[in-house]
Scaffold this motif. Structure first.
Motif, mmCIF file in Angstrom:
data_model
loop_
_atom_site.group_PDB
_atom_site.id
_atom_site.type_symbol
_atom_site.label_atom_id
_atom_site.label_comp_id
_atom_site.label_asym_id
_atom_site.label_seq_id
_atom_site.Cartn_x
_atom_site.Cartn_y
_atom_site.Cartn_z
ATOM 1 N N ASN A 164 -18.048 15.585 10.276
ATOM 2 C CA ASN A 164 -18.166 16.874 10.954
ATOM 3 C C ASN A 164 -19.646 17.181 11.125
ATOM 4 O OD1 ASN A 164 -17.324 19.296 12.103
ATOM 5 N ND2 ASN A 164 -17.301 20.394 10.141
ATOM 6 N N SER A 222 -14.167 27.101 14.674
ATOM 7 C CA SER A 222 -14.784 25.813 14.370
ATOM 8 C C SER A 222 -16.280 25.864 14.642
ATOM 9 C CB SER A 222 -14.140 24.720 15.214
ATOM 10 O OG SER A 222 -14.916 23.557 15.199
ATOM 11 N N LEU A 251 -12.421 13.245 12.958
ATOM 12 C CA LEU A 251 -13.154 14.516 12.998
ATOM 13 C C LEU A 251 -12.411 15.550 12.159
ATOM 14 C CD1 LEU A 251 -14.049 14.679 16.794
ATOM 15 C CD2 LEU A 251 -15.452 13.808 14.913
ATOM 16 N N ASP A 253 -12.926 19.530 11.323
ATOM 17 C CA ASP A 253 -13.673 20.781 11.507
ATOM 18 C C ASP A 253 -13.807 21.580 10.220
ATOM 19 O OD1 ASP A 253 -14.017 20.243 14.165
ATOM 20 O OD2 ASP A 253 -12.298 21.436 14.831
#
Length: 424
Positions: A164, A222, A251, A253
């Motif tokens: 992230n 996010s 990914l 967040d």
């Protein structure tokens, strides 16, 4: 009075230490391949270092540090992590003076007052890497690949890399305001800690381990929505470098890491067979930490692995090598008057790199041979009185069940020829 080890600490016994050496040797070997150098910092530091470096709103500083006043009245803390200490050393020893990049690694104990559980102790051991003086996304991918390679070299599969971007001081304030707006109607439902984090650092709410707070965080704004162009470009480049070397990632967040000094890239490597405590490595970039501690503006990035957690993962998958107490030579001395000679021979063999045991307890030849078998000695030297009268000893090959007489002066030479000598 029974005195036991303090809760949350553990003795590492001789039969276990070879497992530790194995894991540490792999870590050192990979660091050598990546051209990283070892650094060792003190186990305790001035408390202010961690208050400034880690962040005084973090759980580590507020709840988990072992802090005391020394006899000079100074506030001292056992290190709860090592990044701040490495940065302090970097500044104090002016490692930046030559203008180069510092690529460092460390191994050692850390201390946190936490609830002990499998793979998490109050005195725990960490391996970590820190790179200072480069902000290039290539180095982000490099240290992630270093960590990933170590875990793969140890035999761990089913690894999951989560990444992230946690932004920077330019884009994080916007995210902070969005978070406060999101959590405002839920404020009274949050745990006491998260209620205090709301004004000071709402990003910390996303890292709360309380289940209710985790549920209330679902759908939170996010950071990706708020990233500035610089952070967005940096994160894109990191992902491209990882794709170039075929390291898969996901990914996440919600990945914000537990300490305030992180900026831009944050990552975690999980090993799913460990269940709830699946994280085996975590780290990220901290471009403002050196300046926060009193040094020049310097980019930095690093990660840490809990060695106990790694060992737990390896044990679950039967990936640790077999260990034994095997020695090269056991010297049996049936007669007390010959023990000085046996002691001398043992010393000479040890100097030549041949692991040698002479029984430290005077006992019968049968008992000594039994001990030799227990230690899985490859060879036994029997110093019998009759053979010694002819300046000879009996050499027994315990694997082949063969024996021969050899001259005392030829012991080391013959053992070397039979392949016992390792590093003489």
């Amino acid at each position: 009075m029974n005195i036991s080890a303090p809760r949350g600490t553990k003795d590492i016994l001789p039969q276990e230490i070879k497992k530790w050496h194995y894991v540490e040797d792999v870590m050192r070997s990979v660091c050598a391949d990546f051209a990283y150098q070892e650094i060792r910092t003190p186990i305790f530091e001035h408390t202010e270092l961690f208050q400034r470096g880690i962040g005084d709103t973090t759980d580590v500083v507020e709840k988990e540090m072992y802090t005391f006043c020394d006899r000079g009245g100074r506030s001292i803390t056992l290190r709860p992590e090592n990044t701040a200490a490495v940065v302090r050393s970097y500044i104090e020893n002016k490692l930046y003076a030559d203008g180069g990049v510092s690529k460092l690694f460390y191994l050692g104990p850390m201390f946190r007052y936490d609830r002990p559980q499998a793979g998490r102790l109050r005195q725990f051991n960490q391996f970590g890497v820190e790179v200072l003086a480069t902000s290039e996304p290539l180095i982000d991918a490099e240290i992630i690949s270093l960590a990933y390679h170590i875990l793969q070299k140890l035999g761990l599969k089913d690894l999951k890399l989560l990444i992230n971007s946690v932004g920077c001081p330019k884009c994080r304030p916007q995210h902070k305001e969005k978070l406060k707006e999101f959590f405002k109607p839920k404020l009274q439902q949050l745990c006491t800690d998260c209620q205090s984090r709301y004004d000071r650092n709402p990003l910390r709410i996303l890292d709360c381990k309380v289940e209710k707070c985790k549920t209330l965080s679902v759908g939170a704004p996010s950071l990706a929505e708020c990233l500035c162009e610089e952070c967005r470009a940096h994160f894109t480049a990191v992902k491209e470098y990882l794709e170039e070397i075929s390291i898969p990632y996901e990914l996440d967040d919600g990945l914000v890491r537990g300490l305030d000094y992180y900026t831009k890239t944050a990552f975690e490597i999980q090993y799913s067979p460990l269940g709830a405590q699946s994280a085996v490595c975590g780290g990220g970039r901290y471009d403002g930490l050196v300046q926060e501690i009193g040094g020049p503006q310097t980019a930095g990035i690093g990660f840490a692995m809990g060695i106990e957690r790694i060992l737990l993962a390896l044990e679950k998958q039967n990936l640790l090598p077999e260990t034994s107490e095997q020695v090269d030579v056991f010297i049996v001395v049936p007669d007390q008057e010959n023990r000085k000679l046996g002691f001398k021979i043992a010393y000479e063999l040890r100097k030549k790199g041949i692991s040698t045991v002479i029984d430290s307890i005077p006992r019968s030849m049968k008992a000594q041979l039994k001990q030799a078998n227990k230690l899985q000695a490859e060879k036994v030297l029997l110093l019998g009185a009759e053979e010694l009268s002819r300046q000879k000893v009996v050499l027994k090959d315990m694997l082949k069940s063969e024996q021969q007489e050899i001259a005392i002066e030829n012991i080391a030479l013959i053992l070397a020829k039979t392949g016992v000598q390792k590093n003489g």
